[in-house]
Scaffold this active site. Sequence first.
Site, PDB file in Angstrom:
ATOM      1  N   GLY A  46      38.704 -55.264  25.810  1.00 28.37           N
ATOM      2  CA  GLY A  46      39.467 -55.113  27.043  1.00 28.37           C
ATOM      3  C   GLY A  46      40.674 -54.241  26.759  1.00 28.37           C
ATOM      4  O   GLY A  46      41.158 -54.209  25.621  1.00 28.37           O
ATOM      5  N   GLN A  51      48.734 -50.356  27.840  1.00 28.77           N
ATOM      6  CA  GLN A  51      48.462 -50.315  26.395  1.00 28.77           C
ATOM      7  C   GLN A  51      48.197 -48.900  25.905  1.00 28.77           C
ATOM      8  O   GLN A  51      48.104 -48.676  24.697  1.00 28.77           O
ATOM      9  CB  GLN A  51      47.255 -51.198  26.055  1.00 28.77           C
ATOM     10  CG  GLN A  51      47.547 -52.691  26.154  1.00 28.77           C
ATOM     11  CD  GLN A  51      46.350 -53.493  25.675  1.00 28.77           C
ATOM     12  OE1 GLN A  51      45.403 -53.685  26.433  1.00 28.77           O
ATOM     13  NE2 GLN A  51      46.377 -53.919  24.428  1.00 28.77           N
ATOM     14  N   CYS A  96      44.573 -58.993  20.140  1.00 27.01           N
ATOM     15  CA  CYS A  96      45.019 -57.947  21.062  1.00 27.01           C
ATOM     16  C   CYS A  96      45.198 -56.649  20.286  1.00 27.01           C
ATOM     17  O   CYS A  96      45.776 -56.656  19.203  1.00 27.01           O
ATOM     18  CB  CYS A  96      46.342 -58.374  21.684  1.00 27.01           C
ATOM     19  SG  CYS A  96      47.021 -57.180  22.833  1.00 27.01           S
ATOM     20  N   LEU A  97      44.717 -55.540  20.827  1.00 28.21           N
ATOM     21  CA  LEU A  97      44.843 -54.250  20.133  1.00 28.21           C
ATOM     22  C   LEU A  97      46.311 -53.853  19.959  1.00 28.21           C
ATOM     23  O   LEU A  97      46.644 -53.088  19.060  1.00 28.21           O
ATOM     24  CB  LEU A  97      44.085 -53.155  20.882  1.00 28.21           C
ATOM     25  CG  LEU A  97      42.566 -53.311  20.935  1.00 28.21           C
ATOM     26  CD1 LEU A  97      41.944 -52.180  21.738  1.00 28.21           C
ATOM     27  CD2 LEU A  97      41.957 -53.357  19.534  1.00 28.21           C
ATOM     28  N   HIS A 138      43.623 -62.161  30.151  1.00 33.38           N
ATOM     29  CA  HIS A 138      44.440 -61.530  29.110  1.00 33.38           C
ATOM     30  C   HIS A 138      44.924 -60.140  29.583  1.00 33.38           C
ATOM     31  O   HIS A 138      46.106 -59.810  29.459  1.00 33.38           O
ATOM     32  CB  HIS A 138      43.598 -61.421  27.825  1.00 33.38           C
ATOM     33  CG  HIS A 138      44.257 -60.719  26.679  1.00 33.38           C
ATOM     34  ND1 HIS A 138      44.558 -61.344  25.492  1.00 33.38           N
ATOM     35  CD2 HIS A 138      44.654 -59.426  26.523  1.00 33.38           C
ATOM     36  CE1 HIS A 138      45.131 -60.478  24.661  1.00 33.38           C
ATOM     37  NE2 HIS A 138      45.191 -59.306  25.268  1.00 33.38           N
ATOM     38  N   GLU A 139      43.999 -59.349  30.140  1.00 28.63           N
ATOM     39  CA  GLU A 139      44.359 -57.996  30.590  1.00 28.63           C
ATOM     40  C   GLU A 139      45.265 -58.033  31.813  1.00 28.63           C
ATOM     41  O   GLU A 139      46.185 -57.229  31.947  1.00 28.63           O
ATOM     42  CB  GLU A 139      43.093 -57.176  30.887  1.00 28.63           C
ATOM     43  CG  GLU A 139      42.141 -57.003  29.704  1.00 28.63           C
ATOM     44  CD  GLU A 139      42.811 -56.529  28.432  1.00 28.63           C
ATOM     45  OE1 GLU A 139      43.800 -55.776  28.515  1.00 28.63           O
ATOM     46  OE2 GLU A 139      42.372 -56.934  27.334  1.00 28.63           O
ATOM     47  N   HIS A 142      48.687 -58.462  30.763  1.00 23.18           N
ATOM     48  CA  HIS A 142      49.294 -57.217  30.276  1.00 23.18           C
ATOM     49  C   HIS A 142      49.982 -56.475  31.417  1.00 23.18           C
ATOM     50  O   HIS A 142      51.088 -55.963  31.260  1.00 23.18           O
ATOM     51  CB  HIS A 142      48.220 -56.284  29.691  1.00 23.18           C
ATOM     52  CG  HIS A 142      47.986 -56.490  28.227  1.00 23.18           C
ATOM     53  ND1 HIS A 142      48.975 -56.345  27.280  1.00 23.18           N
ATOM     54  CD2 HIS A 142      46.860 -56.798  27.538  1.00 23.18           C
ATOM     55  CE1 HIS A 142      48.475 -56.567  26.078  1.00 23.18           C
ATOM     56  NE2 HIS A 142      47.191 -56.853  26.195  1.00 23.18           N
TER      57      HIS A 142
END
Length: 188
Positions: A46, A51, A96-97, A138-139, A142
């Site tokens: 995701g 990000q 998470c990236l 989660h996204e 963000h």
Amino acid sequence: MPLLPITLYGDNILRKKVDKVKEVDNETIELITNMFDTMRNANGIGLAANQVGVNKAIFIVDITQVEDYENTKPIVLINPKIVKYSDEQTLFEEGCLSIPDIRAEVKRPESITISYHDTDFNEHTIDVDKLMSRVMQHEYDHLRGILFTDLIDPEQQKLFKKPLKKIQKRKVDIDYPVSKTTDYHLVL
Ligand code: ZN
């Protein structure tokens, strides 16, 4: 296709609320294409627009690399809004990236109802559960400036203090392109 640098913990763009998308133009399509390449290159499932340093209400999900989800279509959500959360909650390990090498269990509602625009700007409302619900929550967070490390218990947060500082200072090995400390004003 260019890979976009991924913003890291401490970059202030990850803490800002994003702007709504008013129309899907060529630039938006190009951004989404590049986001998919960037996410897949980093083995993510995701990715939210902030990000990659873009302050827009867009996130993408592709869980086809995860066992049992091979047939789930990758999806783009523009202007997403979670309209319903289930009462039932589950614990699940997240990463998470933007916060490489840190993983922790996070408690979230098991299923959600989410509305969004697709790339033709048509509106949809869907019910999702299990992994798809997890990734979307989660996204979605963000886009509201919330990171999964905000949601874990305080004891664990203490343990992550040092590793998070290291990420802020880029003192970690990351095998995908990331933002430079000078790209975004750091929130320390
Ligand atoms: Zn994330």
